[in-house]
Design a protein around this motif. Sequence first.
Motif, PDB file in Angstrom:
ATOM      1  N   GLY A 166      -3.724   4.747   5.899  1.00 44.09           N
ATOM      2  CA  GLY A 166      -4.159   6.097   6.261  1.00 44.09           C
ATOM      3  C   GLY A 166      -3.854   6.503   7.684  1.00 44.09           C
ATOM      4  N   THR A 167      -3.469   5.531   8.528  1.00 47.76           N
ATOM      5  CA  THR A 167      -3.142   5.854   9.919  1.00 47.76           C
ATOM      6  C   THR A 167      -1.709   5.472  10.310  1.00 47.76           C
ATOM      7  OG1 THR A 167      -4.108   3.727  10.630  1.00 47.76           O
ATOM      8  CG2 THR A 167      -5.528   5.677  10.734  1.00 47.76           C
ATOM      9  N   HIS A 168      -1.036   4.698   9.467  1.00 51.11           N
ATOM     10  CA  HIS A 168       0.329   4.244   9.769  1.00 51.11           C
ATOM     11  C   HIS A 168       1.359   4.780   8.771  1.00 51.11           C
ATOM     12  CE1 HIS A 168      -2.152   1.276  11.879  1.00 51.11           C
ATOM     13  NE2 HIS A 168      -1.095   0.760  12.459  1.00 51.11           N
ATOM     14  N   ALA A 216       0.833  -1.203   0.000  1.00 53.82           N
ATOM     15  CA  ALA A 216       0.000   0.000   0.000  1.00 53.82           C
ATOM     16  C   ALA A 216       0.868   1.254   0.000  1.00 53.82           C
ATOM     17  CB  ALA A 216      -0.930  -0.009   1.210  1.00 53.82           C
ATOM     18  N   GLU A 217       1.910   1.245   0.809  1.00 52.17           N
ATOM     19  CA  GLU A 217       2.823   2.386   0.834  1.00 52.17           C
ATOM     20  C   GLU A 217       3.515   2.556  -0.516  1.00 52.17           C
ATOM     21  OE1 GLU A 217       4.143   2.587   5.555  1.00 52.17           O
ATOM     22  OE2 GLU A 217       5.567   1.846   4.077  1.00 52.17           O
ATOM     23  N   GLN A 218       3.927   1.446  -1.096  1.00 48.44           N
ATOM     24  CA  GLN A 218       4.612   1.505  -2.394  1.00 48.44           C
ATOM     25  C   GLN A 218       3.685   2.041  -3.474  1.00 48.44           C
ATOM     26  OE1 GLN A 218       7.738   1.151  -3.014  1.00 48.44           O
ATOM     27  NE2 GLN A 218       7.783   1.035  -5.253  1.00 48.44           N
ATOM     28  N   THR A 262      -5.182  10.048  14.279  1.00 51.48           N
ATOM     29  CA  THR A 262      -4.628  11.283  14.817  1.00 51.48           C
ATOM     30  C   THR A 262      -5.202  12.458  14.028  1.00 51.48           C
ATOM     31  OG1 THR A 262      -2.731  11.471  13.314  1.00 51.48           O
ATOM     32  CG2 THR A 262      -2.462  10.055  15.268  1.00 51.48           C
ATOM     33  N   ALA A 263      -4.830  13.659  14.432  1.00 53.28           N
ATOM     34  CA  ALA A 263      -5.290  14.853  13.719  1.00 53.28           C
ATOM     35  C   ALA A 263      -4.770  14.890  12.290  1.00 53.28           C
ATOM     36  CB  ALA A 263      -4.861  16.109  14.476  1.00 53.28           C
ATOM     37  N   ASN A 264      -3.738  14.094  11.991  1.00 54.72           N
ATOM     38  CA  ASN A 264      -3.147  14.081  10.646  1.00 54.72           C
ATOM     39  C   ASN A 264      -3.719  12.965   9.771  1.00 54.72           C
ATOM     40  OD1 ASN A 264      -1.401  15.323   8.802  1.00 54.72           O
ATOM     41  ND2 ASN A 264       0.237  13.850   9.198  1.00 54.72           N
ATOM     42  N   THR A 265      -4.680  12.213  10.281  1.00 49.96           N
ATOM     43  CA  THR A 265      -5.347  11.204   9.457  1.00 49.96           C
ATOM     44  C   THR A 265      -6.106  11.916   8.330  1.00 49.96           C
ATOM     45  OG1 THR A 265      -5.554   9.709  11.346  1.00 49.96           O
ATOM     46  CG2 THR A 265      -7.051   9.339   9.485  1.00 49.96           C
ATOM     47  N   ARG A 278       1.494   9.754   2.888  1.00 44.34           N
ATOM     48  CA  ARG A 278       0.167  10.071   3.431  1.00 44.34           C
ATOM     49  C   ARG A 278      -0.823  10.278   2.289  1.00 44.34           C
ATOM     50  NH1 ARG A 278      -2.980  14.606   4.184  1.00 44.34           N
ATOM     51  NH2 ARG A 278      -4.328  14.603   6.033  1.00 44.34           N
ATOM     52  N   PRO A 279      -1.917   9.513   2.267  1.00 42.00           N
ATOM     53  CA  PRO A 279      -2.954   9.795   1.274  1.00 42.00           C
ATOM     54  C   PRO A 279      -3.598  11.146   1.560  1.00 42.00           C
ATOM     55  CG  PRO A 279      -3.281   7.668   2.369  1.00 42.00           C
ATOM     56  CD  PRO A 279      -2.267   8.404   3.150  1.00 42.00           C
TER      57      PRO A 279
END
Length: 300
Positions: free
Chosen positions: A165-167, A128-130, A227-230, A182-183
């Motif tokens: 989206g959270t990690h 997913a990150e890739q 988090t607030a950055n999600t 980060r999406p």
Amino acid sequence: MKTLLCSLMLMSFFMFSRAQEKEIPLYPAGVPNSKPTPATFIEKNDKGWLTMVSTPTITPFLPEKGMANGTAIIIFPGGGYAGLAIDKEGYNIAKAFNKFGVTAFVVKNRLPSDDIMIDKTIGPLQDAEQAVLMVRKNALAWGLNPAKIGIIGFSAGGHLASTEGTHFDKVLIDNPEHISLRPDFMLLLYPVISFGPMAHVGSRENLIGKTPSADLIDLYSNEKQVTANTPPTFIVHAEDDDVVPVQNTLMFYAALLKANVKAEMHIFQTGGHGFGLNNPRNKGKWIDWCKDWMDASGLL
């Protein structure tokens, strides 16, 4: 020289994909966290249901000429971390987003297995990150805005999407240019969220095993990782889902509200699980609601 060769390979894939949808390897230089694939581990496709996936790919779906608006969506089909509903929750979804100008990418991610992975708990998240890295890094080649790249996941694919989206700050892939993983937005359809009492047990066991530690359960209970950055999130679920309890969505939405993350939630009264693009028990079209939400969020 190796980096240049990989870049040239990718560009040739991009040029070809403009003519038709074509799978692109997620890792042209080699798959991380992998073991040699056993000869008996053969990928199968049974009427749009993939199993035994060991070689991850991404397939671009481009809108018709003149329609693209620069927004991208990366799609993770569901399947309990045991298979992928690649047609119903992948290709069909991509074509629906194409209709309103969104460039779509269907990910065929690895399915967690000790046979092909050194650590199966991180394999799908690496993919997913890739996928986010590849789309953002090559946004110009696809005519995309690198600040308008989102993800969507269905069922266990929703768990994978909500994990990404959270990690996203836990970088598990090679990213020497420190490109953001980060999406920019997240769409979740009847998602597996929690690995606690409301878990879809099959998804949990396939990813982290039958006897995971409490810490590992908490780590992948994504309602606990908001988090607030999600990213801003759009969620759809059915109240009568008898596979993934609707509480998964309710808990995640509550966590988003607590963190002051912009979010929109739709709960069908009926629909069950795994309805894909169209809920046969309801005239409402979540793709239309999603389009309106994306438009209101400045994504279209």
